[in-house]
Scaffold this motif. Structure first.
Motif, PDB file in Angstrom:
ATOM      1  N   TYR A  50       0.823  -1.219   0.000  1.00  0.00           N
ATOM      2  CA  TYR A  50       0.000   0.000   0.000  1.00  0.00           C
ATOM      3  C   TYR A  50       0.852   1.262   0.000  1.00  0.00           C
ATOM      4  O   TYR A  50       0.592   2.222  -0.738  1.00  0.00           O
ATOM      5  N   GLN A  51       1.881   1.268   0.849  1.00  0.00           N
ATOM      6  CA  GLN A  51       2.707   2.463   0.999  1.00  0.00           C
ATOM      7  C   GLN A  51       3.393   2.821  -0.314  1.00  0.00           C
ATOM      8  O   GLN A  51       3.408   3.981  -0.740  1.00  0.00           O
ATOM      9  N   GLU A 107      -3.194  10.894   2.011  1.00  0.00           N
ATOM     10  CA  GLU A 107      -2.320  11.396   0.956  1.00  0.00           C
ATOM     11  C   GLU A 107      -0.875  11.339   1.395  1.00  0.00           C
ATOM     12  O   GLU A 107      -0.554  11.288   2.593  1.00  0.00           O
ATOM     13  N   SER A 108       0.027  11.336   0.411  1.00  0.00           N
ATOM     14  CA  SER A 108       1.463  11.422   0.699  1.00  0.00           C
ATOM     15  C   SER A 108       1.819  12.883   0.961  1.00  0.00           C
ATOM     16  O   SER A 108       1.135  13.799   0.468  1.00  0.00           O
ATOM     17  N   PRO A 109       2.888  13.144   1.736  1.00  0.00           N
ATOM     18  CA  PRO A 109       3.791  12.147   2.349  1.00  0.00           C
ATOM     19  C   PRO A 109       3.148  11.475   3.562  1.00  0.00           C
ATOM     20  O   PRO A 109       2.393  12.101   4.297  1.00  0.00           O
ATOM     21  N   MET A 111       2.638   5.000   9.466  1.00  0.00           N
ATOM     22  CA  MET A 111       1.675   4.542   8.456  1.00  0.00           C
ATOM     23  C   MET A 111       2.320   3.493   7.548  1.00  0.00           C
ATOM     24  O   MET A 111       2.608   3.723   6.370  1.00  0.00           O
ATOM     25  N   ASP A 112       2.543   2.314   8.106  1.00  0.00           N
ATOM     26  CA  ASP A 112       3.086   1.214   7.304  1.00  0.00           C
ATOM     27  C   ASP A 112       1.953   0.505   6.580  1.00  0.00           C
ATOM     28  O   ASP A 112       0.787   0.903   6.651  1.00  0.00           O
ATOM     29  N   ASP A 113       2.298  -0.573   5.876  1.00  0.00           N
ATOM     30  CA  ASP A 113       1.294  -1.288   5.076  1.00  0.00           C
ATOM     31  C   ASP A 113       0.164  -1.838   5.942  1.00  0.00           C
ATOM     32  O   ASP A 113      -1.012  -1.805   5.541  1.00  0.00           O
TER      33      ASP A 113
END
Length: 515
Positions: A4-5, A44-46, A51-53
């Motif tokens: 996901y990441q 949203e990124s970053p 917030m790992d998978d």
């Protein structure tokens, strides 16, 4: 596990779906689904370090942790949405969930587990938790214990300013303003501006047991301040005062009072304000900073939580804010007037000596008897002793006196006859002072109420045939004479009829003998 990441980071760099799919080894439909879910949920990124998978999967698919356990899946987003609707409770939603599970051959979670899973979901992914408070349901209000100050320009004296605080428990959005007193005017005005700030009204308002909101509050009886009750009725909200010595009944505002005392009152401790408006401008600025501060343990702010999860549930406001009105009691005087601030307003004379309720607003005086409005007047200002009198409230004899003008007198005389008109015109022409003439005519009018128009016109005709200088006394005496003469004629007629149509058979008919 799905990367996901990496998918989110590559999408943020502008790579195409084909490139992301080739780089991660996941199909384009799955990549599209993940990006759409992330967009819908505001991810949203970053990304943060935590917030790992695993975290992202739980965020995007909160039901995945329980879908393989044999139990029916819980649609947490739907539960959270439905719980915002009026009268919808978690027990009802759990019952519907049980019915759905059994229809699909799934095992439903018990009610406690259902609550635990929802609470875990709401604590992690939503700014508001709807287990205890529903959006748009409650507004809690109170005065802050600490005070702010304004400075007198001339003397340098510090004048206390009291801070009103209002909070929506669901989103924790707060409103605050400073006033120079804690009286009824300030209390009602602050409520008006709080409703305007929130852009809507809640179903319930919870105040403390102040005299401005509650007259009496015991286990057996609750009596609201009449003005405060009227304001709540105007906005269509219910007032439910906190129980005496029960701060938990309005815990949100109690917490906000302490927090706002720090972030507004204490933050302005070194500021010098010379007017209340100047102080409130600074309070408003600090309030915006407070409502836009990030939550410590959740994503978002009070304002974003309100916009996303509570604003839609507020009921619309009336077109105009409530106008302050004060309720008083008064007793109707013998002259059928009541006194309000040494100015007098009429009431129908039938209510003389009776107590009435009076609603006093900025421009209007309304009088009520047993909850029925009996009189309305524009409020008088200026010098004391002014009168506001309606003719409709007067007894008939007072109306006659008030309506005495030469024009009305001539019109009345014309309605009776030519001779009456000649006498009224004579009285108006011969008296040097018009008021004296009108007083005489008023006496004639009173006399006319006991006679027919024919009798009155006849009396005037007979007086004019006798003298060219008629007086009120002559006309009154002539009216009495006519009345007496007519009564005598009626009696004579009755006697003659009796003599003409009485018994005529005599003694011979009955067998008597004449001497």
């Amino acid at each position: 596990m799905i990367q996901y990441q990496k998918i989110l980071e590559l999408a943020d760099e502008g790579l195409s779906l084909r490139a992301i799919s080739a780089s991660t080894g996941h199909g384009r439909p799955k990549v599209t689904e993940i990006l759409q879910l992330a967009k819908d949920k505001g991810l949203e990124s970053p990304l943060l370090d935590e917030m790992d998978d695993q975290w992202i999967e739980e965020f995007l698919y909160p039901h995945k942790s329980i879908e393989n356990s044999g139990y029916g899946m819980i649609d947490f987003d739907q539960v959270h949405k439905e719980l915002a609707k009026p009268n919808v409770t978690l027990s009802l939603l759990h019952y519907e969930y049980e019915v759905s599970c059994r229809a699909n051959g799934k095992i439903p979670y018990a009610y406690r587990s259902f609550l635990r899973h929802y609470k875990s979901y709401a604590d992690k992914y939503k700014a508001t938790l709807r287990v205890r408070r529903k959006p748009g349901e409650i507004m809690e209000v109170d005065w802050a214990g600490s005070t702010a100050f304004i400075t007198d320009r001339d003397t340098g004296e510090k004048i206390k300013a009291y801070v009103f605080v209002s909070t929506l428990p669901c989103s924790q959005l707060s409103y605050a303003e400073a006033t120079l007193s804690m009286d009824l005017n300030a209390w009602i005005g602050a409520h008006n501006r709080a409703f305007q700030y929130f852009g809507g009204r809640t179903q319930i308002v919870i105040p403390d047991n102040l005299k401005t909101s509650v007259t009496r509050h015991t286990l057996k009886e609750l009596v609201l301040n009449p003005t405060y009750r009227e304001m709540c009725d105007y906005y269509g909200t219910i007032c439910m005062p906190a129980r005496v010595r029960a701060p938990k009944d309005k815990a949100s505002v109690e917490g906000s009072v302490g927090t706002l005392s720090t972030w507004i009152i204490a933050a302005l401790r070194n500021e010098q304000c010379f007017t209340l408006d100047e102080l409130n401008q600074k309070v408003a600025k600090k309030l915006e900073e407070f409502n836009h501060r990030d939550f410590s343990k959740k994503k978002g702010t009070r304002f974003s939580a309100f916009e996303e999860e509570e604003k839609f549930a507020l009921s619309p406001l009336p077109l105009k804010p409530y106008k302050m009105a004060e309720w008083r009691t008064a007793k109707v005087r013998p002259d059928y007037h009541i006194s309000i601030e040494n100015r007098f307003y009429s009431v129908p004379y039938e209510y003389i000596a009776k107590p009435v309720d009076v609603r006093v607003s900025e421009h209007l005086i309304e009088v009520y008897f047993k909850h029925m409005r009996v009189a309305t007047h524009s409020r008088l200002y200026g010098k004391f002793g002014q009168l506001s009198t309606s003719k409709d409230h007067m007894p008939d004899n007072h109306k006659l006196y008030i309506e005495q003008t030469p024009e009305n007198a001539l019109k009345w005389a014309e309605s009776i006859g030519e001779n009456t008109l000649r006498i009224i015109q004579y009285l108006l022409d011969t008296y040097q002072v018009e008021r004296q003439a009108l007083s005489s005519i008023f006496a004639l009018k009173n006399s006319s109420r006991r006679y027919t128009k024919y009798e009155f016109e006849r009396a005037c005709k007979e007086i004019l045939s006798i003298t060219n200088r008629p007086t009120v006394k002559l006309i009154q005496n002539q009216l009495k004479a006519i009345k007496k003469k007519d009564a005598e004629k009626a009696l004579e007629k009755d006697v003659s009829l009796h003599e003409e149509f009485g018994f005529t058979r005599g003694k011979d008919y009955w067998g008597g003998k004449s001497k």
